[in-house]
Scaffold this motif. Structure first.
Motif, mmCIF file in Angstrom:
data_model
loop_
_atom_site.group_PDB
_atom_site.id
_atom_site.type_symbol
_atom_site.label_atom_id
_atom_site.label_comp_id
_atom_site.label_asym_id
_atom_site.label_seq_id
_atom_site.Cartn_x
_atom_site.Cartn_y
_atom_site.Cartn_z
ATOM 1 N N GLN A 4 0.808 -1.380 0.274
ATOM 2 C CA GLN A 4 0.033 -0.029 0.311
ATOM 3 C C GLN A 4 1.314 1.413 -0.039
ATOM 4 N N SER A 5 1.834 1.381 0.569
ATOM 5 C CA SER A 5 3.033 2.151 1.234
ATOM 6 C C SER A 5 3.735 2.674 0.008
ATOM 7 N N CYS A 6 3.582 1.859 -1.195
ATOM 8 C CA CYS A 6 4.848 1.452 -2.527
ATOM 9 C C CYS A 6 3.533 1.992 -3.756
ATOM 10 N N PHE A 7 2.494 1.733 -3.454
ATOM 11 C CA PHE A 7 1.824 1.883 -4.894
ATOM 12 C C PHE A 7 1.283 3.490 -4.520
ATOM 13 N N PRO A 8 1.851 4.429 -6.117
ATOM 14 C CA PRO A 8 1.507 5.778 -5.707
ATOM 15 C C PRO A 8 -0.269 6.498 -5.604
ATOM 16 N N VAL A 9 -0.817 5.555 -6.456
ATOM 17 C CA VAL A 9 -2.053 6.366 -6.371
ATOM 18 C C VAL A 9 -3.182 5.152 -5.293
ATOM 19 N N TRP A 10 -2.715 4.389 -4.318
ATOM 20 C CA TRP A 10 -3.598 3.487 -3.620
ATOM 21 C C TRP A 10 -4.767 3.874 -2.776
ATOM 22 N N GLY A 11 -4.424 5.763 -2.412
ATOM 23 C CA GLY A 11 -5.069 6.233 -2.100
ATOM 24 C C GLY A 11 -6.261 6.852 -2.281
ATOM 25 N N ASN A 12 -6.183 6.855 -4.239
ATOM 26 C CA ASN A 12 -7.392 8.012 -4.940
ATOM 27 C C ASN A 12 -8.171 6.830 -5.240
ATOM 28 N N LEU A 13 -7.392 4.811 -5.036
ATOM 29 C CA LEU A 13 -8.785 4.088 -5.298
ATOM 30 C C LEU A 13 -9.760 3.674 -4.403
ATOM 31 N N SER A 14 -10.582 3.465 -4.634
ATOM 32 C CA SER A 14 -11.786 3.883 -3.953
ATOM 33 C C SER A 14 -11.647 1.379 -2.608
ATOM 34 N N ASP A 15 -12.438 1.911 -2.343
ATOM 35 C CA ASP A 15 -12.460 0.651 -0.920
ATOM 36 C C ASP A 15 -12.083 -0.709 -1.882
ATOM 37 N N VAL A 16 -13.315 -1.167 -2.733
ATOM 38 C CA VAL A 16 -13.558 -1.852 -3.894
ATOM 39 C C VAL A 16 -12.381 -2.636 -4.218
ATOM 40 N N GLN A 17 -12.184 -0.958 -5.061
ATOM 41 C CA GLN A 17 -10.926 -1.468 -6.004
ATOM 42 C C GLN A 17 -9.844 -1.648 -5.160
ATOM 43 N N GLN A 18 -9.352 -1.318 -4.101
ATOM 44 C CA GLN A 18 -8.310 -1.741 -3.359
ATOM 45 C C GLN A 18 -8.189 -3.440 -3.255
ATOM 46 N N ASN A 19 -9.139 -3.726 -2.209
ATOM 47 C CA ASN A 19 -9.797 -4.909 -2.091
ATOM 48 C C ASN A 19 -9.661 -5.738 -3.020
ATOM 49 N N HIS A 20 -10.133 -5.781 -4.614
ATOM 50 C CA HIS A 20 -9.837 -6.438 -5.310
ATOM 51 C C HIS A 20 -8.183 -6.710 -5.832
#
Lengths: 219, 219
Positions: A4-20
């Motif tokens: 999560q801390s290495c992937f630059p746009v992590w914070g701009n993804l939705s919860d669903v997308q993050q979990n995916h």
């Protein structure tokens, strides 16, 4: 170090997308020397380098090589997932230069999220533009710069990557990075040695005058 | 021909986005030979070719040139709007090879819509990937293909573009396309003439044996 801390746009993804992504994410450890992606037959997925070093290169029909770019900690490799875009019509090979830990986001996952997420798609644009810039730099090097200057610049780059003036590298390996023949590399290394810039011994190139080498490499 | 029917993702944009583009859209008519974009100083905007032909090339410090790719009807030029992505770190020059009509979407407009629109951002990815593929093809040509084969392939390409076997083109122009010297082009053209593949006259290269030229150009 977490994904999560290495992937630059992590914070701009939705919860669903993050979990995916987290559900399909794969961790891999790769030994130095391993080829992890080979031409268009593979669609390995998107690679995010956790630690280590990758070399991305192209191969001629005769087996000649030239390095296109290299990837280090936190770098992202897009073209290992070439199937996510139909306009990617070229083959690259990816090899681990050092023992490497990486995350793989499967191509299908990435493609699905990118189709709906402007932030992820814009991030992908930036990654591709950065690689494009490296490739344009390479064309300029190949077209306008003589091989002695390219070898000098390559030795300085290697020295910066390895943090030492004593490089354990063969003439053959240098030739493969720069897309030339071993004989050409040997001839130029001997010339650089005769000018007091480097010292050659078996399997080792040692930089003895960084100043002189820089003058050649930067012109 | 209307802009709306030429712009691929038009139907995937919202009414607000469509109006934003139409309000800022510029139509330009450019005479053959005009340089319309020159290095990173310009951020001309996104170009969509309505009709005509553009050549995108890079310049060395010594004034040498090599063509990176060419754009035809309905093609899009992204790198004329390099300021829309901070990772685009290279300079190109764009010249009209024929009288050209084009639309310009100002960089600011495009950037604003791309930031929020996944369809436009994904479309941009595809455009960039297509150009990337052309540049990778170019590297392979430069690296692995001899100049006689590249000239043969170039003449066949020109013939396809112009729809004629009688090409009004100078040796100097061929040299600039391929990033070599005029003398080299002249020597190779004379060789191709001696083999009965072409016929040279002042300012004209005429293809006399497409079959023989294709054998060279395709190997």
């Amino acid at each position: 170090m977490e994904f999560q801390s290495c992937f630059p746009v992590w914070g701009n993804l939705s919860d669903v997308q993050q979990n995916h992504i987290l559900d399909s994410l794969i961790s891999r450890e790769i030994k130095a020397g391993t080829v992890i992606h080979n031409g268009s037959a593979d669609c390995t997925g998107l690679l995010l380098v956790r630690s280590g070093q990758l070399r991305v290169y192209i191969l001629s029909e005769e087996g000649r090589e030239i390095t296109i770019y290299r990837l280090f900690d936190r770098d992202i490799c897009l073209f290992s997932a070439s199937c996510i875009m139909r306009s990617i019509q070229f083959d690259i090979t990816i090899e681990a230069e050092k023992d490497t830990c990486l995350w793989v986001i499967p191509a299908e996952t990435y493609q699905q999220i990118m189709a709906e997420s402007a932030p992820l798609s814009n991030f992908t644009n930036e990654v591709m533009a950065a690689r494009f810039s490296e490739v344009m730099w390479l064309i300029e090097q190949i077209m306008w710069k003589s091989m002695d200057k390219r070898i000098a610049a390559f030795l300085l780059e290697e020295s910066a990557i390895e943090g030492t003036d004593r490089l354990a590298i063969t003439h053959e390996t240098i030739a493969k990075h720069l897309g030339t023949h071993r004989e050409v590399v040997t001839r130029i290394l001997r010339y650089l040695q005769s000018e007091g810039m480097i010292k050659l011994s078996r399997g080792v190139v040692e930089i003895t005058s960084r100043e002189k080498l820089t003058v050649i490499g930067n012109t």
